[in-house]
Design an enzyme around this catalytic site. Sequence first.
Site, PDB file in Angstrom:
ATOM      1  N   ARG A 117       0.835  -1.213   0.000  1.00 33.42           N
ATOM      2  CA  ARG A 117       0.000   0.000   0.000  1.00 33.42           C
ATOM      3  C   ARG A 117       0.868   1.261   0.000  1.00 33.42           C
ATOM      4  O   ARG A 117       0.398   2.353   0.326  1.00 33.42           O
ATOM      5  CB  ARG A 117      -0.926   0.008   1.217  1.00 33.42           C
ATOM      6  CG  ARG A 117      -2.332  -0.538   0.971  1.00 33.42           C
ATOM      7  CD  ARG A 117      -2.350  -1.898   0.405  1.00 33.42           C
ATOM      8  NE  ARG A 117      -3.718  -2.392   0.197  1.00 33.42           N
ATOM      9  CZ  ARG A 117      -4.010  -3.622  -0.144  1.00 33.42           C
ATOM     10  NH1 ARG A 117      -3.045  -4.509  -0.335  1.00 33.42           N
ATOM     11  NH2 ARG A 117      -5.251  -4.001  -0.319  1.00 33.42           N
ATOM     12  N   THR A 131       3.552  -3.318   9.064  1.00 29.22           N
ATOM     13  CA  THR A 131       2.114  -3.247   8.771  1.00 29.22           C
ATOM     14  C   THR A 131       1.321  -2.737   9.982  1.00 29.22           C
ATOM     15  O   THR A 131       0.327  -2.056   9.821  1.00 29.22           O
ATOM     16  CB  THR A 131       1.557  -4.631   8.364  1.00 29.22           C
ATOM     17  OG1 THR A 131       1.940  -5.548   9.358  1.00 29.22           O
ATOM     18  CG2 THR A 131       2.051  -5.049   7.016  1.00 29.22           C
ATOM     19  N   ARG A 150      -1.457  -4.456  18.509  1.00 28.18           N
ATOM     20  CA  ARG A 150      -0.072  -4.112  18.196  1.00 28.18           C
ATOM     21  C   ARG A 150       0.139  -2.600  18.341  1.00 28.18           C
ATOM     22  O   ARG A 150       1.111  -2.127  18.898  1.00 28.18           O
ATOM     23  CB  ARG A 150       0.258  -4.579  16.776  1.00 28.18           C
ATOM     24  CG  ARG A 150       1.567  -4.088  16.206  1.00 28.18           C
ATOM     25  CD  ARG A 150       2.779  -4.738  16.835  1.00 28.18           C
ATOM     26  NE  ARG A 150       2.878  -6.159  16.552  1.00 28.18           N
ATOM     27  CZ  ARG A 150       3.516  -6.697  15.517  1.00 28.18           C
ATOM     28  NH1 ARG A 150       4.110  -5.917  14.651  1.00 28.18           N
ATOM     29  NH2 ARG A 150       3.567  -7.994  15.340  1.00 28.18           N
ATOM     30  N   ARG A 191      21.521  25.297 -14.021  1.00 28.05           N
ATOM     31  CA  ARG A 191      21.790  26.706 -13.720  1.00 28.05           C
ATOM     32  C   ARG A 191      21.525  27.499 -15.001  1.00 28.05           C
ATOM     33  O   ARG A 191      21.506  26.949 -16.099  1.00 28.05           O
ATOM     34  CB  ARG A 191      23.249  26.888 -13.305  1.00 28.05           C
ATOM     35  CG  ARG A 191      23.535  26.349 -11.925  1.00 28.05           C
ATOM     36  CD  ARG A 191      25.026  26.415 -11.617  1.00 28.05           C
ATOM     37  NE  ARG A 191      25.507  27.778 -11.454  1.00 28.05           N
ATOM     38  CZ  ARG A 191      26.794  28.085 -11.246  1.00 28.05           C
ATOM     39  NH1 ARG A 191      27.707  27.136 -11.196  1.00 28.05           N
ATOM     40  NH2 ARG A 191      27.162  29.348 -11.101  1.00 28.05           N
ATOM     41  N   HIS A 192      21.366  28.791 -14.837  1.00 24.17           N
ATOM     42  CA  HIS A 192      21.271  29.689 -15.998  1.00 24.17           C
ATOM     43  C   HIS A 192      22.565  29.606 -16.807  1.00 24.17           C
ATOM     44  O   HIS A 192      23.587  29.120 -16.309  1.00 24.17           O
ATOM     45  CB  HIS A 192      21.086  31.126 -15.486  1.00 24.17           C
ATOM     46  CG  HIS A 192      22.133  31.467 -14.444  1.00 24.17           C
ATOM     47  ND1 HIS A 192      23.408  31.863 -14.786  1.00 24.17           N
ATOM     48  CD2 HIS A 192      22.098  31.395 -13.087  1.00 24.17           C
ATOM     49  CE1 HIS A 192      24.113  32.053 -13.679  1.00 24.17           C
ATOM     50  NE2 HIS A 192      23.347  31.768 -12.630  1.00 24.17           N
ATOM     51  N   GLY A 218      25.901  36.928  -6.881  1.00 25.66           N
ATOM     52  CA  GLY A 218      24.602  37.600  -6.778  1.00 25.66           C
ATOM     53  C   GLY A 218      24.291  38.469  -7.975  1.00 25.66           C
ATOM     54  O   GLY A 218      24.588  38.128  -9.105  1.00 25.66           O
ATOM     55  N   LYS A 247      29.378  26.319   6.146  1.00 24.95           N
ATOM     56  CA  LYS A 247      28.681  26.946   5.025  1.00 24.95           C
ATOM     57  C   LYS A 247      27.163  26.761   5.107  1.00 24.95           C
ATOM     58  O   LYS A 247      26.398  27.575   4.602  1.00 24.95           O
ATOM     59  CB  LYS A 247      29.218  26.331   3.726  1.00 24.95           C
ATOM     60  CG  LYS A 247      29.159  27.245   2.538  1.00 24.95           C
ATOM     61  CD  LYS A 247      29.895  26.651   1.355  1.00 24.95           C
ATOM     62  CE  LYS A 247      29.529  27.353   0.079  1.00 24.95           C
ATOM     63  NZ  LYS A 247      30.058  26.690  -1.103  1.00 24.95           N
ATOM     64  N   HIS A 265      19.714  28.670  -9.857  1.00 24.25           N
ATOM     65  CA  HIS A 265      21.065  29.142  -9.520  1.00 24.25           C
ATOM     66  C   HIS A 265      21.809  28.088  -8.701  1.00 24.25           C
ATOM     67  O   HIS A 265      21.188  27.216  -8.084  1.00 24.25           O
ATOM     68  CB  HIS A 265      20.967  30.431  -8.710  1.00 24.25           C
ATOM     69  CG  HIS A 265      20.145  31.477  -9.388  1.00 24.25           C
ATOM     70  ND1 HIS A 265      20.690  32.470 -10.153  1.00 24.25           N
ATOM     71  CD2 HIS A 265      18.788  31.654  -9.435  1.00 24.25           C
ATOM     72  CE1 HIS A 265      19.717  33.232 -10.645  1.00 24.25           C
ATOM     73  NE2 HIS A 265      18.548  32.751 -10.216  1.00 24.25           N
TER      74      HIS A 265
HETATM   75  O1  F6P Z   1      28.848  32.465  -8.306  1.00 16.60           O
HETATM   76  C1  F6P Z   1      27.572  32.185  -8.745  1.00 16.60           C
HETATM   77  C2  F6P Z   1      26.617  32.036  -7.585  1.00 16.60           C
HETATM   78  O2  F6P Z   1      25.353  31.685  -8.096  1.00 16.60           O
HETATM   79  C3  F6P Z   1      26.479  33.289  -6.686  1.00 16.60           C
HETATM   80  O3  F6P Z   1      25.532  34.232  -7.132  1.00 16.60           O
HETATM   81  C4  F6P Z   1      26.144  32.697  -5.356  1.00 16.60           C
HETATM   82  O4  F6P Z   1      26.388  33.584  -4.272  1.00 16.60           O
HETATM   83  C5  F6P Z   1      27.031  31.487  -5.348  1.00 16.60           C
HETATM   84  O5  F6P Z   1      27.064  31.008  -6.689  1.00 16.60           O
HETATM   85  C6  F6P Z   1      26.583  30.376  -4.451  1.00 16.60           C
HETATM   86  O6  F6P Z   1      27.628  29.421  -4.346  1.00 16.60           O
HETATM   87  P1  F6P Z   1      28.537  29.367  -3.024  1.00 16.60           P
HETATM   88  O7  F6P Z   1      27.551  29.143  -1.931  1.00 16.60           O
HETATM   89  O8  F6P Z   1      29.442  28.200  -3.236  1.00 16.60           O
HETATM   90  O9  F6P Z   1      29.260  30.667  -2.847  1.00 16.60           O
END
Ligand code: F6P
Length: 408
Positions: A21, A101, A107, A223-224, A236, A323, A360
Amino acid sequence: MPTFAAAEQKMAFVMVGLPARGKSYIARKLARYLRWRGQETRVFNVGTYRREIVGSQVSHDFFDPDNPEGRKERMRLAELVLKDMLRWLASSGQVGIYDATNSTKERRRWIRETCTAAGVTVVFIETVCDDPHVIDRNLRDTKLHSPDYAGVASEDALIDFKQRIAHYQRAYEPLADDEGRFVKLIDEGTKVVVHNVDGAILSRVVYFLMNLRTKRRPIWLTRHGESLFNVEDRIGGDSGLSPRGHEFARALAGFMQPRRGKEPITVWTSRLQRTIQTASYLAERTTAFRSLDEIDAGECDGMTYTEVRKRYPEQFEARAKDKLNYRYPRGESYNDVIQRLDPIIIEIERHEHPILVVSHQGVLRALYAYLMDTPPADCPHIPMPLHTVLELMPSAYGCTERRFPLSS
Ligand code: F6P
């Protein structure tokens, strides 16, 4: 959303339902979602213990409720697994998912009482489905590939498994209102009954479960194309594509062309120029989401990494150390990105058509971490190169991945 940890409440989601299920499918998906949201979550599957301890190839008689030896052995396994789950919850674990189950009231009472005595809140998740097509699909997708039937001809395996289901069916008691907190997912979530479930966290879980569909279709992440900021190594911003970026955008349209089938492809971008331009060569209409915008680098937006290191050396170091949790001054952390992507995950889960996400680096890492169940701490380090399309194909219990580098 607050976390279970913040509430210091250990939780157990206890699956309930006949075999085939979709319990394990839901258990694993929920575990993946909660891990992605930062909860230490683990699935405790009684079948896995049974295969290890008793062996995988047991006949359907083992599951007969009138077979006292089988019943005793199954109870012993259930106890062992519950004990392991509670031990883990008493240490680092936050959410345990008890996958079996659990088909009788007796149970379930034992599970609820044992967990409650250990200070663990129980929520049952029952999957109900009588549609023979769905059951048959589940059987063929998962059970036939299980070690239980390794080397057994498919038709023999199907007959045995159907007998196993029949044994459970005889003893099965659906969840009733006097059994505490529960969510009943009927006919693959077409109908959902929620009982005694409240609070922000559990409501979020219910919302997630309500939107789960089992349809398999590819999800492409890219990604773009290279942006003018990429050329200068700046983070950014909202720059447009470079000539190489436009070249990739055209290559992407060519890549998608043969992948168009009968079903329309849904294309999502962020609200930033570089993703919108990348998708502009595609035949599909696109939808731009703010939640797919790149991680907000706050005061560092528009700088190169060298400039950040020079102007904010402590910040640079703090980010290198952690990070996932590091938040740019007046900006975001990866954890913040994960939180804001929650609605996108829900959309991905409920959507039945193929999806292409043009976004991104940071955002795609977070989406990928969910889809591929990557541990949160590794999420900010997932390789996500430019000009590469990731094709993720959901399989029975996860996703398979192919990467296609498209241009120079
Ligand atoms: O460098 C391109 C990008 O898209 C930035 O705009 C962004 O801050 C970064 O990558 C994110 O990657 P990281 O977290 O590794 O810095």
